[in-house]
Scaffold this motif. Structure first.
Motif, PDB file in Angstrom:
ATOM      1  N   PRO A 172       0.835  -1.220   0.000  1.00  0.00           N
ATOM      2  CA  PRO A 172       0.000   0.000   0.000  1.00  0.00           C
ATOM      3  C   PRO A 172       0.861   1.257   0.000  1.00  0.00           C
ATOM      4  N   HIS A 173       0.412   2.280  -0.732  1.00  0.00           N
ATOM      5  CA  HIS A 173       1.104   3.561  -0.826  1.00  0.00           C
ATOM      6  C   HIS A 173       0.163   4.668  -0.366  1.00  0.00           C
ATOM      7  N   ILE A 174       0.723   5.635   0.337  1.00  0.00           N
ATOM      8  CA  ILE A 174      -0.031   6.807   0.765  1.00  0.00           C
ATOM      9  C   ILE A 174       0.590   8.038   0.119  1.00  0.00           C
ATOM     10  N   LEU A 175      -0.216   8.799  -0.611  1.00  0.00           N
ATOM     11  CA  LEU A 175       0.209  10.027  -1.276  1.00  0.00           C
ATOM     12  C   LEU A 175      -0.350  11.222  -0.524  1.00  0.00           C
ATOM     13  N   PHE A 176       0.508  12.213  -0.302  1.00  0.00           N
ATOM     14  CA  PHE A 176       0.095  13.456   0.358  1.00  0.00           C
ATOM     15  C   PHE A 176       0.198  14.591  -0.662  1.00  0.00           C
ATOM     16  N   PHE A 177      -0.920  15.196  -1.004  1.00  0.00           N
ATOM     17  CA  PHE A 177      -0.969  16.286  -1.981  1.00  0.00           C
ATOM     18  C   PHE A 177      -0.844  17.621  -1.245  1.00  0.00           C
ATOM     19  N   TYR A 178       0.050  18.455  -1.738  1.00  0.00           N
ATOM     20  CA  TYR A 178       0.329  19.735  -1.092  1.00  0.00           C
ATOM     21  C   TYR A 178       0.599  20.783  -2.154  1.00  0.00           C
ATOM     22  N   ALA A 179       0.785  22.025  -1.697  1.00  0.00           N
ATOM     23  CA  ALA A 179       1.210  23.141  -2.556  1.00  0.00           C
ATOM     24  C   ALA A 179       2.266  23.938  -1.811  1.00  0.00           C
ATOM     25  N   ASP A 180       3.071  24.708  -2.549  1.00  0.00           N
ATOM     26  CA  ASP A 180       4.200  25.404  -1.937  1.00  0.00           C
ATOM     27  C   ASP A 180       3.748  26.451  -0.919  1.00  0.00           C
ATOM     28  N   MET A 235      -8.673  -2.398   3.037  1.00  0.00           N
ATOM     29  CA  MET A 235      -8.021  -3.653   2.679  1.00  0.00           C
ATOM     30  C   MET A 235      -9.041  -4.632   2.093  1.00  0.00           C
ATOM     31  N   PRO A 236      -8.601  -5.607   1.271  1.00  0.00           N
ATOM     32  CA  PRO A 236      -9.543  -6.563   0.669  1.00  0.00           C
ATOM     33  C   PRO A 236     -10.359  -7.312   1.712  1.00  0.00           C
ATOM     34  N   TYR A 237     -11.568  -7.688   1.318  1.00  0.00           N
ATOM     35  CA  TYR A 237     -12.496  -8.366   2.219  1.00  0.00           C
ATOM     36  C   TYR A 237     -11.978  -9.774   2.531  1.00  0.00           C
ATOM     37  N   ILE A 250      -6.030   7.365  10.410  1.00  0.00           N
ATOM     38  CA  ILE A 250      -5.373   6.871   9.206  1.00  0.00           C
ATOM     39  C   ILE A 250      -5.255   5.341   9.257  1.00  0.00           C
ATOM     40  N   VAL A 251      -4.954   4.794  10.429  1.00  0.00           N
ATOM     41  CA  VAL A 251      -4.871   3.337  10.578  1.00  0.00           C
ATOM     42  C   VAL A 251      -6.224   2.693  10.306  1.00  0.00           C
ATOM     43  N   ASP A 252      -7.288   3.273  10.869  1.00  0.00           N
ATOM     44  CA  ASP A 252      -8.633   2.736  10.616  1.00  0.00           C
ATOM     45  C   ASP A 252      -9.009   2.855   9.140  1.00  0.00           C
ATOM     46  N   PHE A 253      -8.587   3.932   8.502  1.00  0.00           N
ATOM     47  CA  PHE A 253      -8.864   4.136   7.073  1.00  0.00           C
ATOM     48  C   PHE A 253      -8.184   3.058   6.226  1.00  0.00           C
ATOM     49  N   VAL A 254      -6.915   2.752   6.549  1.00  0.00           N
ATOM     50  CA  VAL A 254      -6.193   1.716   5.798  1.00  0.00           C
ATOM     51  C   VAL A 254      -6.813   0.348   6.053  1.00  0.00           C
ATOM     52  N   PRO A 273      -6.267  -8.544  14.317  1.00  0.00           N
ATOM     53  CA  PRO A 273      -4.817  -8.538  14.048  1.00  0.00           C
ATOM     54  C   PRO A 273      -4.279  -7.121  13.920  1.00  0.00           C
ATOM     55  N   ARG A 274      -3.007  -6.989  14.191  1.00  0.00           N
ATOM     56  CA  ARG A 274      -2.343  -5.692  14.040  1.00  0.00           C
ATOM     57  C   ARG A 274      -2.252  -5.304  12.564  1.00  0.00           C
ATOM     58  N   LEU A 275      -2.039  -4.013  12.349  1.00  0.00           N
ATOM     59  CA  LEU A 275      -1.958  -3.513  10.980  1.00  0.00           C
ATOM     60  C   LEU A 275      -0.744  -4.075  10.258  1.00  0.00           C
ATOM     61  N   ARG A 276       0.341  -4.315  10.947  1.00  0.00           N
ATOM     62  CA  ARG A 276       1.540  -4.842  10.289  1.00  0.00           C
ATOM     63  C   ARG A 276       1.291  -6.242   9.739  1.00  0.00           C
ATOM     64  N   TYR A 277       0.489  -7.046  10.466  1.00  0.00           N
ATOM     65  CA  TYR A 277       0.160  -8.376   9.973  1.00  0.00           C
ATOM     66  C   TYR A 277      -0.788  -8.297   8.781  1.00  0.00           C
ATOM     67  N   ILE A 278      -1.681  -7.338   8.795  1.00  0.00           N
ATOM     68  CA  ILE A 278      -2.610  -7.173   7.673  1.00  0.00           C
ATOM     69  C   ILE A 278      -1.853  -6.752   6.417  1.00  0.00           C
ATOM     70  N   ILE A 279      -0.912  -5.819   6.568  1.00  0.00           N
ATOM     71  CA  ILE A 279      -0.140  -5.364   5.415  1.00  0.00           C
ATOM     72  C   ILE A 279       0.735  -6.498   4.877  1.00  0.00           C
ATOM     73  N   THR A 280       1.334  -7.297   5.756  1.00  0.00           N
ATOM     74  CA  THR A 280       2.127  -8.439   5.299  1.00  0.00           C
ATOM     75  C   THR A 280       1.256  -9.471   4.589  1.00  0.00           C
ATOM     76  N   ALA A 281       0.070  -9.720   5.138  1.00  0.00           N
ATOM     77  CA  ALA A 281      -0.851 -10.653   4.482  1.00  0.00           C
ATOM     78  C   ALA A 281      -1.299 -10.129   3.128  1.00  0.00           C
ATOM     79  N   TYR A 282      -1.435  -8.820   2.994  1.00  0.00           N
ATOM     80  CA  TYR A 282      -1.807  -8.235   1.703  1.00  0.00           C
ATOM     81  C   TYR A 282      -0.714  -8.459   0.656  1.00  0.00           C
TER      82      TYR A 282
END
Length: 790
Positions: A160-168, A246-248, A238-242, A282-291
């Motif tokens: 998973p990638h998180i992009l942060f959009f900003y301006a100068d 995640m896939p069902y 942000i953790v709850d959002f990720v 499960p923790r988020l790290r385990y979910i990301i590894t499973a993904y």
């Protein structure tokens, strides 16, 4: 005046130095088009094809030329330049071959991943100047649209990638800088990759991701963009959002009741992994590894210290307060790897799972699986062999796969050099059929083949002769004996082929494997529908819902009014038709309706209705024609049967002799048992009329050349034989039943007795009268023969 001349001289010197610098850059590599031997307008496919051919020719291991290594490096550098569209454009416009020549790039072009780019604020104001919220991190992580499409989207299928959009000059972005930095420090060790996008420079990426305001966070997952809608950038949100995106059912909940079912479900070609934690999710790290490993490993979650998982905890002796990872590889009784820690690091998870992500005997079910189990290795001393069993998707081949699995476990082979797998011939037919050389009987099932993949499309292979795993279940020693014999032959072949001097016997060009786990058409449509619903649910706010509902209501109202108007018009038309019919009935009350004569064609689909399923007392009158005589005979037949059109017990039809010759021959054979081998001349059958009684199983037959007799078929056969032997007899009298050759009508000299097609039905009217009087002969049969379908 002196200063002006000095300025001109300085400008000339600078231009001269710049020209020398550009010449040095250009001279680092020659003309890449000439090196590859392609034109300047060549496509990417032509460039790739030329590179492959030259690379094979000038490879240092294959070519004995002393300049082969230098030539091979030039070919590779030329291909890398021309295969990159941006570098090729710069070379065509400026002649620059060095990819680091940044002086010709346009401003604000973050074509390279700018994680370590200098901060413009620090360069302008100095290192001692800092804002309250430092945004230098945004510039270091900035990416472009090209980098997003070529790197982030493909990698997001596993990470998973998180992009942060900003301006100068966005003050809200400056306020969120510290929160974003804390977010990176907390989530990047878990496996999430962070990047930033300057909205002022990448407007195209801004529209593609659906960002409407700044600052904004976008989660890129499996190639899809999910916009974070909350205004508070807290870590927990942000953790709850990720988690929510995640896939069902990425991690299945496992307890004592379904543990065995989960561990024994490796028939889906995936390793089993159990994550045990003293918490309810499960923790988020385990979910990301499973993904990241979801295509190779099926993950299950066990909540420790509960009644539903107490037996499992005692069975594997798991510590109740530690996180535990167990990996099972085709054996539910004993795990092949286990890790127990209070907080298992992500890198430890990745190392353990990546080392055990393939089954002992995996199935080559996709090209990705083939690349993982049997990777390419062009160097002969380091070649990697893969032993593949050719099977089919049937339970009858389970014993053969079991034997090869035991050989793989007990063989003691180096896993880096030798791997075992099996493949379904019925699903990967193109790949298996390419290995046809070396098989004499063309029977590849349950045979073992050793393959070496030199590149993605070329393989070398060799069949293990005499190692066909055809196991007889009735013999108890068959499996053990087959395994010992196969292992002995396999050991000898592998030890011989692993030598650098040995080469495999055959070579083949193969295509990519089909993805057996890919979704079907309905599955893809359903997934697209879910993505559309999820997109609207994420992007439609309250300010969008009301206008959308008003548009939907308006369209629905218009459709309802249109349907009502069409219904009223249809009702009015029906009323007008009813009034017109009543008026016609009043004006023509004395007129009677004359039924029309319907003439059906006797075919296979109408045969039951016209013959076999006729009610008692009903009969069908059939005219036999061919394609040439149909237009001439049907009018005469229609005229002869017209007086009987009102008879409800009669049906009228015609049959093409080309379609029903076999049926007519069988009908005559059943009615004339003395003549078993009838040779029917189709040309002499035209003009025959049959009256079929389907219920009582008999028929009456009319033909212009054959008088019928009340004494039955024997006299008819005697008459036809007698007629055929007379010197001046009718040549077609015996030919009808095969008593003469079909060419007898052409060789006859008595042309006066030959009837024309127009006159074949002249006596039909009188014959029909006798049929309905009951004076014609009836030919009884035991059953109605089948009508041909072709």
């Amino acid at each position: 005046m002196l200063m002006t001349k000095f300025g001109r001289v300085s400008t000339c010197c600078f231009a001269f130095l710049l020209l020398l610098y550009c010449s040095a850059i250009v001279s680092s590599l020659g003309d890449p088009y000439k090196i590859l031997g392609v034109s300047r307008h060549a496509s990417l496919a032509d460039i790739r094809r030329a590179y492959k051919q030259l690379a094979k020719e000038w490879h240092p291991d294959k070519s004995s030329d002393p300049d082969a290594e230098r030539k091979f490096v030039e070919i590779k550098q030329a291909y890398e330049l021309l295969s990159d569209a941006e570098r090729r454009r710069v070379y065509d416009q400026h002649g620059i071959t060095n990819e680091d020549s940044h002086m010709f790039r346009e401003p604000h072009d973050y074509s390279q991943y700018g994680r370590f780019a200098p901060d413009p604020f620090e360069e302008f104001f100095g290192h001692r100047f800092h804002f309250d919220q430092d945004i230098s991190l945004f510039h270091k992580l900035s990416i472009t649209t090209k980098y997003y499409e070529q790197n982030i989207v493909p990698k997001s299928r596993l990470v998973p990638h998180i992009l942060f959009f900003y301006a100068d000059w966005c003050f809200s972005c400056m306020k969120a800088a510290n929160s974003f930095k804390k977010m990176i420090d907390s989530l990047e060790p878990l496996g999430i990759v962070f990047a930033t996008v300057n909205a002022g420079h990448e407007s195209q990426l801004l529209r593609k991701t659906g960002v409407h305001s700044l600052p904004c966070i976008v989660l890129v997952l499996n190639g899809h963009n999910y916009v974070y809608k909350e205004s508070i950038y807290s870590l927990q949100k942000i953790v709850d959002f990720v988690r929510h995106k995640m896939p069902y059912k990425l991690i299945q909940t496992v307890n004592d009741s379904n543990l065995e079912e989960f561990l024994n479900g490796w028939s889906d070609n995936r390793v089993r992994a159990l994550i045990m934690e003293p918490r309810n999710q499960p923790r988020l790290r385990y979910i990301i590894t499973a993904y990241g490993y979801r295509h190779r490993v099926a993950f299950g979650f066990i909540h420790l210290n509960t009644k539903e998982t107490q037996l499992t905890q005692e069975r594997f002796k798991v510590h109740p307060s530690l996180d535990t990872l167990l990996i099972f590889n085709e054996d539910s009784a004993r795990p092949v790897a286990s890790v127990s820690m209070a907080d298992i690091p992500t890198q430890t998870l990745v190392n353990v799972i990546s080392a055990n992500q393939y089954l002992v005997l995996p199935r080559l079910s996709s090209q990705e699986m083939l690349d993982g189990v049997c990777p390419t290795e062009w160097n002969r001393p380091r070649k990697r062999l893969c032993v593949v069993l050719i099977t089919e998707n049937t339970e009858a081949h389970n014993d053969a796969r079991h034997v090869l699995r035991k050989i793989a476990l007990q063989g003691g082979y180096n896993a880096e050099r030798v791997r075992f797998a099996y493949i379904y011939q019925d699903k990967q037919s193109d790949f298996v059929n390419a290995l046809s050389k070396g098989i004499t009987d063309n029977d590849m099932l349950l045979r073992l083949v050793v393959i070496w993949r030199r590149d993605t499309s070329h393989i070398k292979y060799e069949w293990i002769n005499g190692a066909k795993l055809n196991i007889n279940r009735q013999e108890k020693e068959s499996e053990e004996q087959t395994m010992n014999q196969t292992k002995q032959k396999l050991d000898d072949t592998i030890q011989r082929l692993l030598r650098s001097t040995e080469a495999l016997s055959y070579e083949a060009l193969v295509k990519d494997l089909l993805d057996e786990h890919a979704q079907g058409l309905l599955g893809r449509v359903f997934s697209k529908m879910l993505l559309v619903v999820e997109y609207f649910a994420d992007n439609l706010g309250q300010e969008h819902i009301l206008p959308a509902l008003s548009v939907v209501a308006t369209v629905g109202f218009i459709l309802a009014v249109g349907y009502l108007m069409a219904y009223l018009v249809r009702v009015e038309e029906e009323n007008i038709k009813k009034r017109g019919v009543k008026l016609e009935n009043n004006n023509a009350a004395k007129q009677t309706y004359v039924p029309e004569l319907k003439l059906h064609e006797l075919r296979a689909e109408k045969y039951n209705g016209l013959v076999r399923l006729l009610k008692p007392g009903c009969r069908t009158v059939v005219l036999i024609t061919d394609l040439q005589s149909r237009s001439k005979l049907i009018p005469g037949f229609h005229k002869a049967v017209w007086p009987y059109r009102k008879n409800k017990t009669l049906m009228f039809s015609h049959m093409l002799i080309e379609k029903g010759l076999s049926w007519f021959s069988e009908l005559l054979r059943l009615s004339l048992p003395e003549q078993r081998d009838l040779q029917i001349n189709p040309r002499n059958c035209i003009g025959t009329v049959l009256v079929l009684n389907g219920h009582r199983k008999y028929f009456c037959m009319y033909h212009a050349k054959h008088p019928e007799s009340k004494r039955g078929a024997k006299r008819m056969l005697k008459m036809t034989r007698h007629l055929s032997t007379l010197p001046n007899s009718d040549p077609e009298a015996g030919a009808f039943l095969g008593m003469q050759d079909s060419d007898s009508s052409e060789n006859s000299e008595n042309d006066a007795k030959i009837l024309l097609e127009e006159n074949l039905l002249d006596g039909l009217s009188n014959w029909l009268d006798r049929v309905f009087e009951g004076t014609t002969h009836r030919y009884y049969i035991n059953y109605w023969p089948d009508f041909p379908t072709k």
